[in-house]
Design an enzyme around this catalytic site. Structure first.
Site, short mmCIF file in Angstrom:
data_model
loop_
_atom_site.label_atom_id
_atom_site.label_comp_id
_atom_site.label_asym_id
_atom_site.label_seq_id
_atom_site.Cartn_x
_atom_site.Cartn_y
_atom_site.Cartn_z
N THR A 1 0.81 -1.21 0.00
CA THR A 1 0.00 0.00 0.00
C THR A 1 0.85 1.26 0.00
O THR A 1 0.34 2.34 -0.30
CB THR A 1 -0.89 0.04 1.25
OG1 THR A 1 -0.05 -0.01 2.41
CG2 THR A 1 -1.83 -1.15 1.28
N ALA B 1 -4.35 3.26 5.55
CA ALA B 1 -3.67 4.55 5.41
C ALA B 1 -4.27 5.59 6.35
O ALA B 1 -3.55 6.36 6.99
CB ALA B 1 -3.75 5.03 3.96
N LEU C 1 -2.30 11.49 0.20
CA LEU C 1 -1.06 11.64 0.96
C LEU C 1 0.16 11.60 0.05
O LEU C 1 1.15 12.27 0.29
CB LEU C 1 -0.95 10.53 2.01
CG LEU C 1 -2.11 10.46 3.02
CD1 LEU C 1 -1.93 9.28 3.96
CD2 LEU C 1 -2.23 11.77 3.81
N ASN C 2 0.06 10.78 -1.01
CA ASN C 2 1.17 10.66 -1.95
C ASN C 2 0.58 10.30 -3.31
O ASN C 2 0.15 9.17 -3.53
CB ASN C 2 2.14 9.57 -1.47
CG ASN C 2 3.34 9.41 -2.40
OD1 ASN C 2 3.21 9.52 -3.62
ND2 ASN C 2 4.50 9.15 -1.82
N GLN D 1 -2.14 2.51 -6.39
CA GLN D 1 -3.17 1.73 -5.69
C GLN D 1 -4.47 1.73 -6.50
O GLN D 1 -5.11 0.70 -6.63
CB GLN D 1 -3.46 2.37 -4.33
CG GLN D 1 -2.49 2.01 -3.25
CD GLN D 1 -2.87 0.70 -2.59
OE1 GLN D 1 -2.44 -0.35 -3.02
NE2 GLN D 1 -3.68 0.77 -1.56
N GLY E 1 -7.48 1.94 -1.29
CA GLY E 1 -7.22 0.52 -1.56
C GLY E 1 -8.34 -0.19 -2.29
O GLY E 1 -8.09 -1.10 -3.07
N GLU E 2 -9.58 0.19 -2.04
CA GLU E 2 -10.70 -0.54 -2.62
C GLU E 2 -11.38 0.23 -3.75
O GLU E 2 -11.81 -0.37 -4.73
CB GLU E 2 -11.78 -0.83 -1.56
CG GLU E 2 -11.28 -1.07 -0.15
CD GLU E 2 -10.56 -2.39 0.03
OE1 GLU E 2 -10.76 -3.32 -0.77
OE2 GLU E 2 -9.76 -2.48 0.98
#
Lengths: 749, 154, 330
Positions: free
Chosen positions: A472, A514, A634-635, A642, A708-709
Site C-alpha cells: 500500500t 492509510a 497523501l502521496n 493503488q 485501496g478498494e
C-alpha cells in the site's frame, strides 16, 4: 515545506529492487526445520485412518503430527473481522481437533523435516482413509436449503436493510429493470504465499508472519494457544500482497507455532500454490438479483437487491453487497437481503473491494440498462439521482460523486460517444464504451490507534506503529506524515513498523490502513512537536523563550515564531542545551463513533473502452479512466498505483477470474496460476487516474479516506457496460469468458 | 556442487532434487529470487543462466552447476543501482515488491533481446511475470525509460 | 519432491545407456515439464539423465528445402531462426505464442513434443485419471471440462494436448527422429501422438531409453504463407482455447493446396485432413472455409463445459484461412 501530498518514491524501493527486502519465509534461523501440511482430499466426512509409518521413516523427518499428537487448542475460535482490533480467526473452526472433515484442503496431518524437500516428500507418503459423506459445495447443490442471514461479519452487521415500501415503489415506477447475475468464486492469489516462521524461546513465541494484521495475529495465536498476549511477538517486515487473503488469521499460523513447540526448533511453513486455494478464504460463489424502478425523468423509485451465496458449515459469512446500493442514490424504497447456503468450503473472506465491488457491479450494470430504457445519458442518469445525504438524512462526510462523473467524462471524451450499441467497428473488433459510478463504505469499527514518535539529539527522528507494508505504500506515506507532523525534513524521518511490540494499530483492511496509520502517526508527531515547542518557549536560553506556543511553527527541524521575527531555534540545539539525548511522545487517534451523524462513502467514477471480437468472444480493454475523490491524497504517485491496481483488478473480475467447484469431489477445479487466470502484462491497458479534491474533516486529522478498494469498485461494471455498447448484448455471468461473449448470430456468415 | 552465482563461486552440498530456487533461498541465503508458485506459472523466480532469463523453480541446482547464474542480488554495483532498478523506483513499477526481482530480471532482458520496441511487444514479452498488484503500466513505463535513456547500461 | 539421482550424458549413446540402465529414468532437457511433474508427484521418475550437453541444438537445411531442427534447440531460438521465420512463419508464431520467454528459453523442441496435458484431474494427484492410474476412470468426462478436447477423445480420456508448435509442425508433415537401444527411427509426426482410446496412459510410440534427437520439417512452399492464430481468455501466457495453423494456396481462383491443424480441441495436435480435402478445388471464400470447418468438426464429441469449442473452432479455422489468404501474420 510539506512532504504530505508530494509524489515521493517508496522508501522501501531500494530494498525491493535489490532483493534485500526480507519476506516472512526469508528469515533464516539456526536449526530451521520445514513444515508441510497434508490437506483433506474429501470435502465432508471423517478421517478413519492415517498411515504415517512410511512418512515417519523417511529421511530427515522429525515428526508427523496427526490429530492424535496435536495438542488441543485452548479456546474455540470465533470469527470476527480483524478491523475490530481483537483476535480475528478467519473461521470459527480449528482443524485437527478431531476426525471431522469440513472442507477439502482442511489440514489433517503435519510433517516436519530437516529440509524442505524432505518434508514435502514425506507428506506425499502419508496415507489417509476417509469415510466421506455427501458434500454441498455449489449454489446449485444447496439452493433448496438457502436461508436469510440475520447478521454478517461475525455478527457485526445486520444482513437485511430495508426502508420504505420497495414493492410499492417498483409497482409505481414508470420503468423497471430486473436482472440477475451469476458470479464465480475468486481467490486472492497474492504472489507471496502465506508464510510463517515460528520459533519458541521458553514460553515466548515469535512469529515471522505474512499478515495484513500483526496485532490480530498476535492476539489470535495467543488465544488459541492459551498464552498471555505479551508472550507472543509477531514480526512482519514485508508482505508480498494480501488483497484480503491475509487480513484474517487462518489455522496454518497457529499450526506452525504448534509444530515448532513440538519439535523444539524453529519451523518454516510456506503454503504451496494449490494449497492457497483452500487455506486463506476466498470470495464466495454468488448470485445477485436487482430490481430497480424509476420515474420517466430517471429518478429512482425503488431498489431491491438480493445476494445468495455459499458459506462454510460454521460461519454465516457473506461479503456485504448491498451497502452501496442502499446509499449511493436518493431512493425512498430499498430492500437489501443476503441469503446463505451452508456448504463444505472454508469460511469465505474479504477479497479486494469486499462485497460492495460485486454489489456495485450489479447496481451499475442495472443503471446502464435503465439509462437505455429511459434514453437518458448514463452519466446524466447518475447525476440526476445523486443525493447529498445518506438514507438517514446525514450529509456525506465528503462527497465528490458528481464531480468525479463530470471530470471523468471530460477526460475520457464521453461527449463524443454515440449511445447506440454496436455502431463502432475496427476491423474484426466492435468497439464500445461504458461508465459506472463507484463508491465504497468507510467503517469505523477500529479501536483507538496509537503511534510513538521519537527524536534524537542529532535531529533524526523515528515514528512507530504496529502496522505492516504489503504494497500500500504505508511505510512511505507514514514517513511523510510523521515528518510533517513533527516538523522535520523527510530525510530525517524514518517510519518503523512490522513488529507487534510497537504501539497498537489495527489490521489494514477495507482501505482503512492509510487513514488509521496516518492519523496515529500524525497524532504522535504532533504530540512530540508540541512537547518540544513547550520546552523551547520555557527554555530561557531559547531565542523563542516566552513566545506563545501556538505561535511557534516548525519546519525542517527549525522553530520560528511570528512573535519573535528573525529568531530561530532548532530541535538539535534545543535537545543539546537541555542535555536530552532524545525525546518521545505517544499519539493516539480515536476514530469517530459508529453512530456519527455523517454519511460515509468514498466516491469515484469509472470509464472503460473495450474492443470485442464477436465471432471469437474475445474482449480487450483498451482504456480505463477513473476519477476518484478519496479525500486528502497523501502521496499522488502511490495513490495512483493503488487506484490503477484496483481498476485492473476490476478488469480481471470482469473478464478473467473465476474458480469452479467440482461438486462430485467438493474440490476446486482450478488450483494454480495457469488455470486460475489473473491478468498478465499484455492484458493491462494504459490506465488514467484523476483526482477530485474534497475536504473531509471527519475521517481523520489528515482527511484521507483511503484508496485501496475504491479503484476496484465500478471498474467491472464500466467494462460490462462497454461490452454491451460494443455488441448490444448483456452477459449475465462473471467472468465474461469467450464462450459467453461469442455472438451466436455471427457464425456461418 | 559448485554454483557460479553473481560472479562468485559457491560450493554447497545439495541433493539432486533441490531446485536452483531453493538452493538460492534455503541454502545460500540469496532470497531475492522469489518463490511464487513453484510451478513455472508466475515468473517471480526469474534469474539469468548463461545470460538468458529462465525460471529457477523449474531448474535443478545440479543442472545449473557449471553455468553462470545471475540473480537480482548481482545487478547493483555496490550502492549504484542498475538503471532498471532505478527506473522501477522512479516509475513506481511495484507495490508489494514480491514479483519485482523477477520483473527486473526480465525487464533488462526484454531490452537486450530486442523485444522492447513497442508497448505491445513489452507487454507480450513481460507477460511471463505476473504482478498481482497490477503495476503493469508502470512496469512498461520503466522499461521504456531505460530503453530510451542514452548510456543506460542495458 | 521425491529423491532423485542425476547424471549428465556425454553423447547420445551415453544418454541411451544411462537411461536404459534405470527403468525409472527420464531425460532432462529444459525440465519445464519433467521437474514440474516430479514435484507434483505425477511423474514417477527416479533418475534424470541430463542431455543438455548433447550437440542437438542446431537448425539445418534439408535437401528438399526443409529444415532439420535439433531436439535440444530451445523454443526461443527456433522461433527467431531466420530460415524458420521465412519458410514456416506458423512454426515461429506458434513458438512465440507458447508459454513465456523464460520458459521458451528453457524448453527444448523435443521436450515440447513430450509435454503432458494440463488436465487438472491428472495433475491433482487424487481424482480418477486413466493416464495417471489406468483403470481408475476419467474425472474430466463429467467434471469441469472447459479446457478439454472435443476431437480424438474416448470414453476413457478427453485430455487436450497442450502444445502450440506441435500444431504447426503437424500441419507441415514433420517427422520425428529418434535414437534408441534398437537404433534410429523416423516417426511421422501424426503417428507420434497416440489417441487415448482404451490406453490413455500411452501417449507416444516410444521405447524406454529412446531419445528424440531432432525434427525434420519437409520443404513446403505453401508454408511460407502460413499463419498461426491462438485464442484464449487472456492475451498471453495461457494455453489455447482454440488455435489454428493454416496455409493456403490458390490457383486460378480455386484452392490448390491447403494445410490446416488445430490446437486446444484435440487429444493430439489435430491435423484437419477432412477440412483440407473438402477445400481443395473449392473457391477460396468464407463459404467454402465455413463448410470445410463444419466437415472437420462434424465428429466432435462435446461435454458439459466445452460445447462452445465446436463453434469457436470453426470460426477460428475460417479466421486462420482468411488470414493466410490475405497474407496476414496475426
Amino acid at each position: 515545506m510539506s512532504a504530505v501530498g508530494t509524489p515521493v518514491t517508496r522508501v522501501d524501493g531500494p530494498a525491493k529492487v535489490t532483493g534485500a527486502a526480507r519476506y516472512s519465509a526469508e528469515i533464516s534461523l539456526p536449526g530451521m526445520t520445514y513444515l508441510a501440511v497434508v490437506g483433506a482430499t474429501v470435502a465432508s466426512g471423517r478421517v478413519t485412518a492415517i498411515e504415517a509409518d512410511a512418512a515417519r521413516a523417511a529421511e530427515g523427518v522429525l515428526a508427523v503430527l496427526t490429530p492424535e499428537e496435536l495438542p488441543k487448542i485452548a479456546a474455540e475460535p470465533h470469527l470476527l473481522p480483524s478491523l475490530v482490533g481483537g483476535p480475528a480467526p478467519g473461521e470459527s473452526f480449528f482443524p485437527m481437533q478431531d476426525d471431522v472433515v469440513q472442507y477439502a484442503g482442511q489440514p489433517v496431518a503435519l510433517v516436519i523435516a530437516e529440509e524442505y524437500e524432505q518434508a514435502h516428500h514425506a507428506a506425499s507418503l502419508v496415507r489417509i482413509s476417509y469415510q466421506p459423506t455427501k458434500s454441498i459445495t455449489t449454489i446449485e447443490e444447496g439452493r433448496e436449503q438457502a436461508y436469510e442471514a440475520q447478521r454478517l461479519f461475525g455478527g457485526l452487521m445486520p444482513a437485511r436493510s430495508e426502508r420504505g415500501d420497495v414493492e410499492a415503489g417498483l409497482a409505481g415506477a414508470d420503468v423497471r429493470v430486473e436482472v440477475a447475475y451469476k458470479m464465480a468464486a475468486n481467490h486472492h492469489n497474492p504472489i507471496e504465499a502465506p508464510s510463517t516462521v515460528a520459533t519458541w524461546d521458553g514460553g515466548n513465541l515469535t512469529l515471522y508472519e505474512s499478515t495484513q494484521g500483526i496485532r490480530a495475529t498476535q492476539q489470535t495465536v495467543a488465544q488459541l494457544l492459551g498464552l498471555p498476549i505479551a508472550r507472543v511477538r509477531v514480526i512482519t517486515r514485508f508482505v508480498g500482497g494480501g488483497f484480503g487473503g491475509k487480513a484474517m488469521v487462518w489455522p496454518n499460523v497457529t499450526l506452525t507455532a504448534m509444530a515448532a513447540r513440538y519439535v523444539g526448533r524453529p519451523v518454516k511453513l510456506m503454503l504451496t500454490r494449490p494449497q492457497m486455494f483452500t487455506s486463506n478464504g476466498h470470495r464466495e460463489e454468488q448470485e445477485q438479483r436487482i430490481a430497480i424502478g424509476a420515474a420517466r425523468d430517471g429518478r429512482l423509485t425503488a431498489i431491491r437487491h438480493e445476494k445468495l451465496s455459499i458459506t462454510s458449515p460454521f460461519d454465516d459469512w457473506a461479503e456485504p453487497a448491498t451497502g452501496v446500493s442502499s446509499q449511493l442514490y436518493g431512493c425512498e424504497n430499498f430492500l437489501g437481503v443476503h441469503r446463505l447456503i451452508k456448504g463444505n468450503t472454508m469460511t469465505p473472506t474479504f477479497t479486494r473491494g469486499p462485497g460492495e465491488s460485486l454489489g456495485v457491479f450489479t447496481l451499475e450494470t442495472a443503471m446502464d440498462e435503465l439509462a437505455y430504457q429511459l434514453a437518458i445519458d448514463p452519466v446524466e442518469l447518475r447525476v440526476r439521482n445523486h443525493t447529498p445525504v445518506d438514507p438517514f438524512g446525514n450529509p456525506w462526510s465528503s462527497d465528490g460523486l458528481v464531480e468525479c462523473l463530470r471530470l471523468g467524462a471530460e477526460r475520457f471524451g464521453w461527449s463524443e460517444r454515440n449511445p447506440a450499441p454496436r455502431t463502432t467497428r475496427d476491423g474484426e473488433w466492435l468497439v464500445g464504451t461504458g461508465v459506472a459510478a463507484a463508491a465504497y463504505p468507510i467503517a469505523f469499527f477500529m479501536p483507538p490507534q496509537r503511534a510513538r514518535a521519537r527524536i534524537f539529539a542529532d535531529g533524526s527522528a523515528i515514528v512507530q506503529t504496529s502496522t505492516q507494508e504489503f504494497g500500500t505504500g504505508v511505510l512511505t506515506m507514514a514517513t511523510q506524515v510523521g515528518a510533517d507532523a513533527l516538523g522535520v525534513a523527510l530525510r530525517e524521518m524514518e517510519f518503523q513498523a512490522g513488529d507487534s511490540d510497537l504501539p497498537n494499530s489495527t489490521a489494514a483492511v477495507g482501505s482503512a490502513g492509510a487513514g488509521m496509520v496516518s492519523s496515529a502517526v500524525h497524532a504522535a508527531g504532533t504530540a512530540l512537536r508540541e512537547q518540544l515547542i513547550a520546552l523551547a518557549v520555557s527554555d530561557e536560553q531559547s531565542p523563542l523563550h516566552g513566545a506563545g506556543p501556538g505561535s511557534v511553527k516548525v519546519a525542517d527541524g527549525h522553530l520560528t515564531s511570528a512573535e519573535r521575527p528573525g529568531a530561530v531555534d532548532t530541535y538539535r540545539e534545543l535537545l543539546s542545551r537541555n542535555h536530552l539525548s532524545d525525546a518521545e511522545a505517544l499519539g493516539m487517534w480515536r476514530p469517530p463513533p459508529l453512530d456519527t451523524p455523517h454519511g460515509l462513502l468514498t466516491f469515484g467514477a469509472q470509464f472503460a473502452e473495450v474492443a470485442v471480437d464477436p465471432e471469437l468472444g474475445l474482449v480487450r480493454v483498451r482504456r480505463l479512466n477513473g476519477a476518484f475523490a478519496p479525500g486528502r491524497v497523501l502521496n499522488p504517485l502511490l495513490a495512483h498505483s493503488q487506484l490503477m491496481g484496483g481498476m485492473l483488478w476490476g478488469m480481471s473480475q470482469a473478464l478473467l477470474e473465476g474458480n469452479h467447484m467440482d461438486p462430485r469431489y467438493g474440490r476446486w477445479a482450478e488450483t494454480n496460476l495457469a488455470e486460475y487466470l489473473v491478468p498478465v502484462n499484455a492484458d493491462a491497458p494504459e490506465v488514467r487516474v484523476d483526482f477530485v479534491d474534497v475536504d473531509d474533516e471527519l475521517v481523520g486529522p489528515l482527511g484521507a479516506k483511503g484508496v485501496g478498494e475504491i479503484g476496484q469498485v465500478g471498474a467491472a461494471a464500466a467494462i460490462a457496460n462497454a461490452v454491451f455498447h460494443a455488441t448490444g448484448r448483456r452477459i449475465r455471468s462473471l467472468p465474461m469468458a469467450p464462450e459467453l461473449v461469442m455472438d451466436p448470430a455471427v457464425g456461418g456468415r | 556442487m559448485p554454483l557460479q552465482i553473481n560472479g562468485r563461486q559457491h560450493v554447497v552440498v545439495l541433493e539432486p532434487r533441490v531446485s536452483l530456487l531453493d538452493a538460492l533461498r534455503e541454502h545460500l541465503d540469496l532470497t531475492g529470487s522469489k518463490k511464487g508458485c513453484d510451478q513455472g506459472t508466475c515468473g517471480s523466480c526469474t534469474v539469468w543462466i548463461d545470460g538468458r532469463r529462465v525460471l529457477a523453480c523449474l531448474t535443478l541446482a545440479v543442472a545449473a552447476s557449471g553455468h553462470e547464474i545471475v540473480t537480482i542480488e548481482g545487478l547493483a554495483d555496490g550502492d549504484q543501482l542498475h538503471p532498471m532498478q532505478r527506473a522501477f523506483i522512479e516509475y513506481d513499477a511495484f507495490q508489494c515488491g514480491y514479483c519485482t526481482s523477477g520483473q527486473i530480471m526480465s525487464a533488462i532482458k526484454v531490452i537486450e533481446e530486442g523485444n522492447a520496441g513497442t508497448d505491445e511487444d513489452i507487454g507480450e514479452f513481460m507477460s511471463g511475470n505476473i504482478c498481482r498488484c497490477a503495476a503493469y503500466p508502470n512496469i512498461r513505463a520503466a522499461i521504456r525509460h531505460v530503453r530510451d535513456e542514452a548510456g543506460g547500461r542495458s | 519432491m521425491r529423491p532423485l539421482t542425476y547424471s549428465r550424458a556425454a553423447d547420445v549413446q551415453d544418454a541411451i545407456a544411462l537411461a536404459t540402465a534405470n527403468p525409472a529414468s527420464a531425460f532432462l532437457a529444459g525440465g519445464t515439464t519433467e521437474v514440474d511433474l516430479i514435484r507434483a508427484g505425477i511423474s514417477r521418475s527416479e533418475h534424470l539423465v541430463d542431455i543438455n550437453e548433447l550437440p542437438l541444438r542446431g537448425v539445418e537445411d534439408l535437401p528438399d528445402g526443409g529444415l532439420h531442427i535439433g531436439a535440444l534447440a530451445r523454443m526461443s531460438d527456433v522461433a527467431r531462426t531466420p530460415r524458420v521465420v521465412e519458410r514456416y512463419p506458423a512454426i515461429s508464431r506458434a513458438l512465440l505464442l507458447g508459454a513465456s520467454e523464460q520458459l521458451r528459453n528453457m524448453a527444448s523442441m523435443g521436450g515440447n513434443l513430450r509435454q503432458r496435458t494440463r488436465c487438472a484431474y491428472l495433475r491433482d494427484g487424487v481424482s480418477p485419471c486413466n493416464k495417471r492410474e489406468p483403470g481408475s476412470g476419467c474425472a474430466a468426462l463429467d467434471g469441469f471440462n472447459r479446457g478439454h478436447a472435443i476431437l480424438g477423445t474416448s470414453e476413457h480420456c478427453i485430455a487436450t494436448h497442450p502444445s502450440d508448435v506441435a500444431v504447426a509442425l503437424v500441419a507441415f508433415d514433420a517427422v520425428i527422429r529418434t535414437v534408441g537401444p534398437e537404433g534410429e527411427r523416423a516417426i511421422p509426426f501424426d503417428d507420434f501422438f497416440l489417441l487415448p482410446g482404451d490406453t490413455p496412459q500411452l501417449e507416444h510410440p516410444i521405447a524406454p531409453g529412446e531419445l528424440i534427437v531432432g525434427i525434420d520439417v519437409p520443404g513446403a512452399p505453401i508454408a511460407r504463407g502460413s499463419v498461426y492464430l491462438k485464442f484464449r481468455d487472456r492475451q498471453s501466457y495461457e494455453f489455447a482455447l482454440v488455435s489454428v495453423a493454416a496455409a493456403i494456396e490458390v490457383d486460378d481462383n480455386v484452392v490448390a493446396g491447403v494445410r490446416i491443424a488445430m490446437g486446444g480441441i484435440g487429444t493430439k495436435p489435430w491435423r484437419a485432413r477432412r477440412a483440407e480435402t473438402a477445400l481443395v478445388g473449392s473457391p477460396p471464400n468464407e463459404t467454402s472455409f465455413r463448410h470445410a470447418a463444419a466437415v472437420e468438426l462434424a465428429e466432435a464429441v462435446v461435454r458439459e463445459h466445452n460445447a462452445f469449442k465446436v463453434e469457436l473452432a470453426q470460426r477460428a479455422m475460417v479466421r486462420g484461412l482468411v488470414h493466410s489468404l490475405n497474407g496476414r501474420q496475426s
